[in-house]
Design an enzyme around this catalytic site. Sequence first.
Site, PDB file in Angstrom:
ATOM      1  CB  SER A 154      -0.924   0.097   1.239  1.00 20.90           C
ATOM      2  OG  SER A 154      -2.074  -1.287   1.304  1.00 20.90           O
ATOM      3  CB  CYS A 155       1.669   4.094  -1.395  1.00 18.04           C
ATOM      4  SG  CYS A 155       1.128   4.090  -3.227  1.00 18.04           S
TER       5      CYS A 155
END
Length: 833
Positions: free
Chosen positions: A750-751
Amino acid sequence: MEDGTQHLGHCMVDMKELSASPEGLSAAGVILTPKLPQVEFSLACNDLVASGRDRKPNALVQVAVIDPHKQHLVSHACTEIVEANKDPLFLTGVTFPSEYPASPETLVKLSVYDAKDKTQESSSFLGSATFSVGDLLRAKDERLTLSLRSSDGVCTAGTVVVSRLKMGEMEEVDVDQITTDIPSQKCPLVCESAHHSCTDRENNPLTGPVFKNPVCKVYRFQTMDSKWMLVREQMEECTLSFSIPKQLLALYIQEDMSRVQDLKELGDLSPHWDNLRKEVMTRYAGIISSYQETLAEMDKINGCSFKPSCCKAQKSLEFIPINLHTQRMRVTCPKKTDAFYDIVTVGAPAAHFQGFKGGGLQRLLSRYEAEKKSFSTAYQCIYYSPEHTAKAQEVLNIMSLLQPLITRLVDQLLQAAHEHSSPGLRDALKHLSDKVRQHLSLSFAITSISPISLFLFTSSCCSTQSIGMSCSPLHLFFTGDWREQLCPLVTRLKDCVMEVVEKAKRAMTFVLLQEAACSIPQGFLLQQRRDIVFSQALAALACGFVMRLYAGMQDKGFLRQLHLVGLVAQFESLLSTYSEEFGMLEDMEVGISDLQRVMFKITEAKSDDLSDLQPLVCGRRDHFTVEVPLPKLVFHTLPEEIKEGKLLRVFPVLFNVGINEQQTIAERFGDISLQERINQKNFETLEAYYKSLSEKVPLECLPCFQTQTDIKELLETLGQNVVAKKKKNVEILWTAGTICRRLNGIRFTSCKSAKDRTSMSVTLEQCALLRDEHQLSKDFFVRALDCMRREGCRIENVQKNIKCRKYAFNMLQLMAFPKCYRPPEGTYGKVDS
């Protein structure tokens, strides 16, 4: 040449949004088996003439299809740029999947351009050629050599060679046909067809009722022993992006409406408490109304299975995870079994619509608990900790289940008495006695929550206890009609149980009323924020669990691990600990931690229809169960423990390392203690999971890898990196990801939007796996990395999200990135993300 356009042996196939329709479903109902692609071909050019006679062209080919009905061009594909070469061999293939309405009469137009730079934004037309699919199929060796005509239609600008990709021996071409800095390098002109390795989904467990719209890319890379490996990426959307949040919203609404009803049933209260009750009920009504509106808006959305990053702050979609996709890399090497590597990519679970000015959940909840103590004095309430209120809710839940259970056991007892069945009577009495004792034990739980409540239970518990003792088989000697003699005792027991349940409900509801009164209004707002974040996190987890389950259906070791211990779900985060992303990380930490309240259960589907194969969520906020239905034929291959409905655990862990320019600021002038605390805490969880796993499951059940590093050694390395004071220590992420795969776990990355930094991480991990597990040549590592970033599934993900094929980076930002996380030149720029 250090760009991503010159990768020997790379053949890329863009499957272009295949439809996951019910056609082609196997009898098992899970594996999709669409028809094989009808046409796939590679391209090469000879004797190209650049606009400037003293230079060689930077060639690329745009592929378009002439619509036979509307007689206009439809863009279909584009090759990479091959720089400074008049005889370019393009490593990007073209495919017409079976779903595409291509026929022998379909016309294909090839337009060749000379690109002035790597962005392809400035180019000059060299020439074009047109052919029909039938021409290619009828041609000798299924290869066409076509003259390129310039814009005036007279001059010849060179030739283009169209070769159908098919199963067969690899042909070698002269090295002079392609620019390379590797001496004596040969490149295959004929790639193995998608028939075998690219689109054969018959045995591909990634497909099923929850995955749709696959995008596929195929590459060839050279190994250290000068052989060729075929690498396939496949990215898919997940229907759980919407179905899980919608189910959760319905459960939230149901739970809050139940709480309102419990408050109403408290009866007459003093004016002070009655006013507080009304205020609390008004707050609940507001949440219920808001959730009902959100659910109604989501019900209007049809056919969508992912939320693009540009919609991350849209209120009506705030429960939906951002840009949730699965990605699988499949590797085919000569004389070796195919290997699969799966990952789930999703934007950080966070309340983007509400914003992060006051921080995220972790900070807000800590501040709220401190303030609640002062609120309790102002509202004349007793302060209850989160543990006490959770216990009160648990007691209410158990009470609501015990009452009908005891009623059912009483009916069984009477039936056994009616039949004069001594064994049946003995069994029914034993079960009933056990449940009555469980009922009584709740009084002590209630007392631990609220000593005042002890008074409410004294009389009813005593009477229930006497019934429980009198129900002991040692005290019952029947003559005549057994049922008639039991009826008075049973009636008394049921009345006592009802009395205990009612008083327990009132006592615990009053506890929850006090807690809610102290929570106005901040507690309700925080609950909404927590609901939103958890919804996004659960949708991602459910997607990853289903993907991992489908992939492991044939693996007895994995299934044994699943029911004996459970699976680790490792979330990799690339958020910075500065500004807004600090708040996102605080939200994400709580959301991932809340996943500990989730269990999974595998069930037998009612039918093989797609609608009956969708995962279902049940439960309340303190505990949810996700039921994953499987078709009958598949379900009956599972271990008995799973078939009997054993609840399956998942152990979520989160590791975060910021890599962007904001993390540079945080490391120099800000605070990185949040990241350090998260990594240390989750390392301890991962270490404890491995200890439990090694005690209960033979290590032979775990997957085999070429790298022989012991898991204990990897954990030791991770522990050292977690405590090391090293800036942007991405080795934490690499090691944690490796351990997750070695433990049969579920990998997430994730970002903020799972689009840019996530793409850099996923492609880096894939190439590292090719290097470490499949002997990817060192000379090909950077080329493979650039190739995946420039032409692979991740740039398609960017296109899907923002309608632009550029990562949202600028040069200044990239200077702060670790080098291996930087995209190739020409693939990034300032865009709205």
